[in-house]
Design a protein around this motif. Structure first.
Motif, mmCIF file in Angstrom:
data_model
loop_
_atom_site.group_PDB
_atom_site.id
_atom_site.type_symbol
_atom_site.label_atom_id
_atom_site.label_comp_id
_atom_site.label_asym_id
_atom_site.label_seq_id
_atom_site.Cartn_x
_atom_site.Cartn_y
_atom_site.Cartn_z
ATOM 1 N N GLY A 1 0.828 -1.202 0.000
ATOM 2 C CA GLY A 1 0.000 0.000 0.000
ATOM 3 C C GLY A 1 0.859 1.247 0.000
ATOM 4 N N SER A 2 0.297 2.338 -0.488
ATOM 5 C CA SER A 2 1.072 3.571 -0.586
ATOM 6 C C SER A 2 1.119 4.347 0.726
ATOM 7 N N MET A 3 0.312 3.931 1.704
ATOM 8 C CA MET A 3 0.348 4.574 3.016
ATOM 9 C C MET A 3 -0.109 3.587 4.071
ATOM 10 N N SER A 4 0.216 3.877 5.298
ATOM 11 C CA SER A 4 -0.182 3.055 6.433
ATOM 12 C C SER A 4 -1.688 3.178 6.655
ATOM 13 N N ALA A 5 -2.356 2.040 6.827
ATOM 14 C CA ALA A 5 -3.795 2.060 7.104
ATOM 15 C C ALA A 5 -4.087 2.798 8.407
ATOM 16 N N LEU A 6 -3.225 2.613 9.410
ATOM 17 C CA LEU A 6 -3.462 3.275 10.693
ATOM 18 C C LEU A 6 -3.363 4.786 10.575
ATOM 19 N N SER A 7 -2.366 5.292 9.853
ATOM 20 C CA SER A 7 -2.251 6.747 9.731
ATOM 21 C C SER A 7 -3.413 7.314 8.917
ATOM 22 N N HIS A 8 -3.830 6.613 7.885
ATOM 23 C CA HIS A 8 -4.955 7.055 7.069
ATOM 24 C C HIS A 8 -6.252 7.015 7.873
ATOM 25 N N TYR A 9 -6.480 5.918 8.576
ATOM 26 C CA TYR A 9 -7.655 5.756 9.433
ATOM 27 C C TYR A 9 -7.693 6.870 10.489
ATOM 28 N N THR A 10 -6.548 7.121 11.111
ATOM 29 C CA THR A 10 -6.454 8.173 12.131
ATOM 30 C C THR A 10 -6.796 9.536 11.544
ATOM 31 N N ASP A 11 -6.280 9.843 10.375
ATOM 32 C CA ASP A 11 -6.602 11.130 9.737
ATOM 33 C C ASP A 11 -8.107 11.293 9.573
ATOM 34 N N ILE A 12 -8.767 10.236 9.116
ATOM 35 C CA ILE A 12 -10.214 10.312 8.914
ATOM 36 C C ILE A 12 -10.956 10.434 10.247
ATOM 37 N N VAL A 13 -10.584 9.622 11.205
ATOM 38 C CA VAL A 13 -11.238 9.668 12.523
ATOM 39 C C VAL A 13 -11.084 11.048 13.153
ATOM 40 N N VAL A 14 -9.895 11.595 13.118
ATOM 41 C CA VAL A 14 -9.632 12.890 13.752
ATOM 42 C C VAL A 14 -10.254 14.039 12.957
ATOM 43 N N ASP A 15 -10.021 14.050 11.656
ATOM 44 C CA ASP A 15 -10.446 15.192 10.841
ATOM 45 C C ASP A 15 -11.943 15.217 10.533
#
Length: 101
Positions: free
Chosen positions: A22-36
Motif C-alpha cells: 500500500g502507498s500509506m499506512s492504514a493506521l495513519s490514514h484511518y487516524t486522519d479520517i477519525v480525527v479530521d
C-alpha cells in the motif's frame, strides 16, 4: 455508518501500521479520517475487508488476516466501529465480532 475500506492501504499484507504494497499506512490514514472528520470518535467508522473480489488490487483479506488487523487497530482505537466483509456470501467459516460498550 461510514466505512473505511482499503484503497491506498493494504493492511492485510503490510500490517496496519506499515506500508509496502500500500502507498500509506492504514493506521495513519484511518487516524486522519477519525480525527479530521469524526472529531476523534472511531466508533463512527467501520473497517471493511474484501474477501475474494479484490485480487487485482491485492486487497483480499481472509478471516485470519482481518482478525489480526482488527486486533492491531484495537491497540490504537479500543472502541472502534468494528469490521465487515465485502461479499459476505463468500465467508465460509469464521465470524469477526467486536464490541465496545
Amino acid at each position: 455508518m461510514p466505512q473505511y475500506y482499503n484503497g491506498y492501504t493494504r493492511p492485510a499484507i503490510d500490517g496496519i501500521a506499515n506500508t509496502g504494497a500500500g502507498s500509506m499506512s492504514a493506521l495513519s490514514h484511518y487516524t486522519d479520517i477519525v480525527v479530521d472528520i469524526f472529531e476523534g470518535d472511531a466508533k463512527r467508522m467501520v473497517f471493511g475487508f474484501c474477501i475474494s473480489d479484490c485480487g487485482g488490487t491485492g486487497s483480499n483479506a481472509d478471516t485470519s488476516q482481518a482478525s489480526t488487523v482488527m486486533t492491531d487497530l484495537a491497540q490504537a482505537y479500543p472502541c472502534n466501529g468494528g469490521a465487515f466483509f465485502w461479499f459476505a456470501e463468500h465467508v465460509i467459516a469464521g465470524v469477526l465480532v467486536f464490541y465496545c460498550g
